[in-house]
Design a protein around this motif. Structure first.
Motif, PDB file in Angstrom:
ATOM      1  N   UNK A   5       0.846  -1.192   0.000  1.00 32.11           N
ATOM      2  CA  UNK A   5       0.000   0.000   0.000  1.00 32.11           C
ATOM      3  C   UNK A   5       0.878   1.237   0.000  1.00 32.11           C
ATOM      4  N   UNK A   6       0.816   1.986  -1.101  1.00 31.40           N
ATOM      5  CA  UNK A   6       1.614   3.200  -1.233  1.00 31.40           C
ATOM      6  C   UNK A   6       0.851   4.420  -0.728  1.00 31.40           C
ATOM      7  N   UNK A   7       1.610   5.422  -0.311  1.00 33.36           N
ATOM      8  CA  UNK A   7       1.035   6.721   0.057  1.00 33.36           C
ATOM      9  C   UNK A   7       2.114   7.782  -0.103  1.00 33.36           C
ATOM     10  N   UNK A   8       1.689   9.038  -0.108  1.00 31.72           N
ATOM     11  CA  UNK A   8       2.643  10.148  -0.135  1.00 31.72           C
ATOM     12  C   UNK A   8       2.782  10.868  -1.451  1.00 31.72           C
ATOM     13  N   UNK A   9       2.104  10.415  -2.478  1.00 34.68           N
ATOM     14  CA  UNK A   9       2.183  11.114  -3.749  1.00 34.68           C
ATOM     15  C   UNK A   9       1.463  12.457  -3.684  1.00 34.68           C
ATOM     16  N   UNK A  10       1.641  13.241  -4.748  1.00 39.27           N
ATOM     17  CA  UNK A  10       0.980  14.532  -4.798  1.00 39.27           C
ATOM     18  C   UNK A  10       1.576  15.435  -5.837  1.00 39.27           C
ATOM     19  N   UNK A  11       1.253  16.716  -5.721  1.00 37.09           N
ATOM     20  CA  UNK A  11       1.720  17.737  -6.653  1.00 37.09           C
ATOM     21  C   UNK A  11       2.778  18.587  -5.957  1.00 37.09           C
ATOM     22  N   UNK A  12       3.902  18.794  -6.642  1.00 35.86           N
ATOM     23  CA  UNK A  12       4.991  19.592  -6.077  1.00 35.86           C
ATOM     24  C   UNK A  12       5.644  20.387  -7.193  1.00 35.86           C
ATOM     25  N   UNK A  13       6.207  21.522  -6.843  1.00 39.22           N
ATOM     26  CA  UNK A  13       6.915  22.323  -7.836  1.00 39.22           C
ATOM     27  C   UNK A  13       8.308  21.757  -8.080  1.00 39.22           C
ATOM     28  N   UNK A  14       8.836  22.040  -9.253  1.00 37.04           N
ATOM     29  CA  UNK A  14      10.189  21.615  -9.574  1.00 37.04           C
ATOM     30  C   UNK A  14      11.161  22.134  -8.508  1.00 37.04           C
ATOM     31  N   UNK A  16      11.316  20.822  -5.566  1.00 32.66           N
ATOM     32  CA  UNK A  16      10.761  20.437  -4.276  1.00 32.66           C
ATOM     33  C   UNK A  16      11.035  18.986  -3.927  1.00 32.66           C
ATOM     34  N   UNK A  17      10.424  18.558  -2.823  1.00 26.88           N
ATOM     35  CA  UNK A  17      10.643  17.203  -2.299  1.00 26.88           C
ATOM     36  C   UNK A  17       9.323  16.536  -1.958  1.00 26.88           C
ATOM     37  N   UNK A  18       9.329  15.216  -2.034  1.00 24.82           N
ATOM     38  CA  UNK A  18       8.221  14.389  -1.582  1.00 24.82           C
ATOM     39  C   UNK A  18       8.791  13.125  -0.984  1.00 24.82           C
ATOM     40  N   UNK A  19       8.054  12.513  -0.074  1.00 25.30           N
ATOM     41  CA  UNK A  19       8.440  11.206   0.447  1.00 25.30           C
ATOM     42  C   UNK A  19       7.288  10.238   0.248  1.00 25.30           C
ATOM     43  N   UNK A  20       7.591   9.157  -0.433  1.00 26.68           N
ATOM     44  CA  UNK A  20       6.617   8.094  -0.636  1.00 26.68           C
ATOM     45  C   UNK A  20       6.823   7.018   0.412  1.00 26.68           C
ATOM     46  N   UNK A  21       5.723   6.383   0.793  1.00 22.68           N
ATOM     47  CA  UNK A  21       5.767   5.274   1.748  1.00 22.68           C
ATOM     48  C   UNK A  21       5.061   4.075   1.150  1.00 22.68           C
ATOM     49  N   UNK A  22       5.523   2.906   1.529  1.00 20.36           N
ATOM     50  CA  UNK A  22       4.885   1.664   1.109  1.00 20.36           C
ATOM     51  C   UNK A  22       4.836   0.731   2.306  1.00 20.36           C
ATOM     52  N   UNK A  23       3.637   0.371   2.715  1.00 19.66           N
ATOM     53  CA  UNK A  23       3.457  -0.517   3.855  1.00 19.66           C
ATOM     54  C   UNK A  23       3.114  -1.917   3.371  1.00 19.66           C
ATOM     55  N   UNK A 116       0.885   5.339  -6.850  1.00 15.64           N
ATOM     56  CA  UNK A 116       0.535   6.656  -6.345  1.00 15.64           C
ATOM     57  C   UNK A 116       1.089   7.695  -7.318  1.00 15.64           C
ATOM     58  N   UNK A 117       0.289   8.708  -7.598  1.00 14.26           N
ATOM     59  CA  UNK A 117       0.657   9.703  -8.605  1.00 14.26           C
ATOM     60  C   UNK A 117       1.578  10.757  -8.016  1.00 14.26           C
ATOM     61  N   UNK A 118       2.652  11.036  -8.738  1.00 15.98           N
ATOM     62  CA  UNK A 118       3.542  12.147  -8.411  1.00 15.98           C
ATOM     63  C   UNK A 118       3.563  13.085  -9.618  1.00 15.98           C
TER      64      UNK A 118
END
Length: 122
Positions: A5-14, A16-23, A116-118
């Motif tokens: 199960x993934x989570x943490x995707x989203x919209x970010x500006x160039x 920037x940073x994101x952290x994805x998780x997978x349980x 998950x969409x990034x």
């Protein structure tokens, strides 16, 4: 039944940073190397990063080296993908994957999450 199960995707500006998780379940997590693939619109799914079941060995696609970091928390049965200095070309659906060995994970994982969409805007 293996469930990732993934989570943490989203919209970010160039830039920037994101952290994805997978349980995953305890058994799945402790018996498998874990990793991330991604699929951009109109392109094939490609390997991004992987980590062995102990967490001592990692592998990255050249396109993400130096910007992405994969890690795993064996107590929480979760794998993470820290994505820094994001670029518009990183836009994709990111899939968690698992396989008994890291070398197998990079080419043909046994198990997949739902994705998950990034999206990285310029």
């Amino acid at each position: 039944q293996v469930r990732l199960v993934e989570s943490g995707g989203g919209l970010v500006q160039a830039g920037g940073s994101l952290r994805l998780s997978c349980a995953a379940s305890r058994r799945t997590f402790l018996e498998n190397a874990m990793g991330w693939f991604r699929q951009a619109p109109g392109k094939e799914r490609e390997f991004a990063a992987g980590i062995d079941w102990i967490g001592g060995s990692t592998d990255y696609a050249d396109s993400v080296k130096g910007r992405f970091t994969i890690s795993r928390d064996n107590a929480a049965y979760t794998v993470y993908l820290q994505m820094n200095s994001l670029k518009p070309e990183d836009t994709a659906v990111y899939y968690c994957a698992a396989s008994p060995r890291l070398v197998l994970l990079t080419t043909n994982p046994n198990y997949w999450g739902q994705g998950t969409q990034v999206t990285v805007s310029s």
